[in-house]
Enzyme design. Structure first.
Site, PDB file in Angstrom:
ATOM      1  N   GLY A   1      93.803   9.171  80.321  1.00  0.00           N
ATOM      2  CA  GLY A   1      95.014   8.987  79.085  1.00  0.00           C
ATOM      3  C   GLY A   1      96.144  10.626  79.038  1.00  0.00           C
TER       4      GLY A   1
ATOM      5  N   ASP B   1      95.123   2.945  74.746  1.00  0.00           N
ATOM      6  CA  ASP B   1      96.073   2.981  73.679  1.00  0.00           C
ATOM      7  C   ASP B   1      97.399   2.905  73.596  1.00  0.00           C
ATOM      8  OD1 ASP B   1      93.211   3.769  72.876  1.00  0.00           O
ATOM      9  OD2 ASP B   1      93.173   6.034  73.140  1.00  0.00           O
TER      10      ASP B   1
ATOM     11  N   ARG C   1      93.593   4.123  69.341  1.00  0.00           N
ATOM     12  CA  ARG C   1      93.338   6.361  68.442  1.00  0.00           C
ATOM     13  C   ARG C   1      94.128   6.256  67.616  1.00  0.00           C
ATOM     14  NH1 ARG C   1      89.450   9.579  71.707  1.00  0.00           N
ATOM     15  NH2 ARG C   1      90.196   8.995  73.454  1.00  0.00           N
TER      16      ARG C   1
ATOM     17  N   HIS D   1      84.421  -1.944  72.482  1.00  0.00           N
ATOM     18  CA  HIS D   1      84.466  -1.601  73.470  1.00  0.00           C
ATOM     19  C   HIS D   1      84.626  -2.585  74.482  1.00  0.00           C
ATOM     20  CE1 HIS D   1      83.032   2.304  72.183  1.00  0.00           C
ATOM     21  NE2 HIS D   1      83.419   3.368  73.258  1.00  0.00           N
TER      22      HIS D   1
ATOM     23  N   GLN E   1      87.084  -4.728  74.606  1.00  0.00           N
ATOM     24  CA  GLN E   1      88.822  -4.605  74.979  1.00  0.00           C
ATOM     25  C   GLN E   1      88.517  -3.591  76.564  1.00  0.00           C
ATOM     26  OE1 GLN E   1      91.132  -2.873  70.705  1.00  0.00           O
ATOM     27  NE2 GLN E   1      88.472  -3.017  70.507  1.00  0.00           N
TER      28      GLN E   1
HETATM   29  O1  F6P Z   1      91.162   6.607  74.624  1.00  0.00           O
HETATM   30  C1  F6P Z   1      90.459   5.246  74.668  1.00  0.00           C
HETATM   31  C2  F6P Z   1      88.932   4.975  73.790  1.00  0.00           C
HETATM   32  O2  F6P Z   1      88.730   3.434  73.519  1.00  0.00           O
HETATM   33  C3  F6P Z   1      90.039   4.721  71.932  1.00  0.00           C
HETATM   34  O3  F6P Z   1      91.022   3.994  71.577  1.00  0.00           O
HETATM   35  C4  F6P Z   1      88.693   5.108  71.209  1.00  0.00           C
HETATM   36  O4  F6P Z   1      89.352   5.275  69.863  1.00  0.00           O
HETATM   37  C5  F6P Z   1      87.702   5.531  72.177  1.00  0.00           C
HETATM   38  O5  F6P Z   1      88.212   5.654  73.229  1.00  0.00           O
HETATM   39  C6  F6P Z   1      85.847   5.529  72.420  1.00  0.00           C
HETATM   40  O6  F6P Z   1      85.495   5.937  72.731  1.00  0.00           O
HETATM   41  P1  F6P Z   1      84.273   5.792  72.924  1.00  0.00           P
HETATM   42  O7  F6P Z   1      84.519   5.427  74.642  1.00  0.00           O
HETATM   43  O8  F6P Z   1      83.642   7.399  73.485  1.00  0.00           O
HETATM   44  O9  F6P Z   1      83.316   5.058  72.352  1.00  0.00           O
END
Ligand code: F6P
Length: 352
Positions: free
Chosen positions: A107, A133, A177, A275, A277
């Site tokens: 990303g 995102d 995000r 997650h 998603q």
């Molecule tokens: O950037 C992808 C993302 O899934 C964001 O949408 C979210 O805020 C973040 O990563 C979550 O991160 P982690 O997997 O570290 O909880």
């Protein structure tokens, strides 16, 4: 001329990563007869002794890998190698394996780090955008985004019947995000009444009024979608701190739910989608752009066109200079066509 290329996935995982690794491998081996090395766990695979890398062959993808979520190479979204100055070690490892080029799938955050690393080490680099995102500038679609929107839309489909059964306002908190793409797209597709995104300020009073209006039409339930980085009305961020000290966005749904409950007496319940998603099998669209990006990125390496990122524009793949998007991200403006659609449907999307 035969080449040796490396490939790694960096940052938060998403659906479609195995599909793009497959596309890179098939194109590089079958068309150009190159060797492809998968670097495990993002740049972490270049920091171990022995190095954590594996040679990839087209036959590795004979099974169902391209249909599966996650990344079989592993990924890493913690820390920045420049902060602890391990960048030299990563660059040395890269040189040790004598790679002619690196294809990095990430990303905007990962892209910035990989670009800095490869510039410092004079490593030939091509980037492929992936992120649920969908905030990579100049790029209409990132790998993983379509699947995430699909999952969030399905969640609304499943929340509506239970909302109606219990006369409730259901709040769905989605990821994204600092961009509201998932919330806005899934909110429209899933029939939400209120969509809150970080780019547009909202008023709690207007949300209550909107829910009262729905009630006055005889409907007994409502659906509210809120993006994780929406702030409280006083402007403060809602975050979660994990035991290892990592801080992530999360929890704004509970605040919105409580405020709606207090002001309208509509019973609220909150679902934080999280997650799920990211881990689902990729949609056909994610498989398609992942395949197109992978083939195109290998062809860029063949043409020795480096410091480029492949992007999806006008229903096809093209490439742009990585420097042109550095430090920028794609967010939603008040004039976005989808904001007009939401308004046209009578959805509350904030104070426009
Ligand atoms: O950037 C992808 C993302 O899934 C964001 O949408 C979210 O805020 C973040 O990563 C979550 O991160 P982690 O997997 O570290 O909880």
């Amino acid at each position: 001329m035969s080449k040796k290329i490396g490939i790694l996935t960096s940052g938060g995982d998403c659906a479609g990563l195995n599909t793009v690794i497959r596309a890179v491998t098939l194109r590089a081996v079958n068309k150009y007869n190159w060797q492809v090395y998968g670097i495990k766990d993002g740049t972490l695979g270049l920091m171990t002794d022995p190095l954590n890398i594996i040679e990839l062959k087209p036959t590795d993808f004979d099974g169902n890998l391209m249909r599966m979520g996650g990344t079989f190479l592993g990924s890493n979204n913690k820390g920045n190698p420049f902060n602890s100055d391990i960048s030299d070690q990563i660059i040395d490892s890269f040189k040790k394996i004598k790679l002619d080029a690196l294809i990095g799938i990430g990303g905007d955050g990962s892209m910035k780090i990989l670009q800095a690393l490869t510039k410092k080490g004079r490593i030939n680099f091509v980037g492929i955008p992936k992120t649920i995102d969908n905030d990579v500038k100049e790029n209409e679609l990132s790998i993983g985004y379509d699947t995430a929107v699909d999952i969030a839309t399905n969640a609304l489909d499943m929340l509506q019947p239970t909302a109606a059964s219990h006369r409730r306002a259901m709040i769905l908190e989605v990821m994204g995000r600092d961009a509201g793409h998932i919330a806005l797209n899934a909110g429209i597709a899933g029939g939400a009444d209120v969509i809150l995104i970080p780019e547009i300020p909202y008023s709690l009073k207007s949300i209550s009024r909107h829910i009262e209006k729905i009630r006055s039409t005889g409907r007994n339930h409502a659906l509210v979608v809120v993006a994780e980085s929406v702030r409280k009305e006083d402007g403060s961020r809602v975050t979660v701190k994990f035991v290892d000290g990592e801080v992530r966005l999360g929890g704004i749904g509970a605040y919105i739910g409580d405020e709606i409950y207090k002001s309208t007496e509509a019973e609220t319940r909150v679902t934080v989608l999280g997650h799920v998603q990211r881990g689902a099998p990729p949609t056909h669209r994610d498989r398609l752009i992942a395949s197109a990006f992978g083939v195109y990125a290998v062809d860029l390496v063949a043409k020795e066109k480096f410091n480029r990122i492949v992007v999806w524009q006008n229903r096809g793949v093209t490439d742009i200079d990585l420097d042109s998007i550095a430090g920028k991200s794609k967010t939603i403006s008040k004039n976005d066509p989808l904001i007009k659609v939401a308004e046209g449907l009578g959805i509350y999307v904030g104070e426009l």
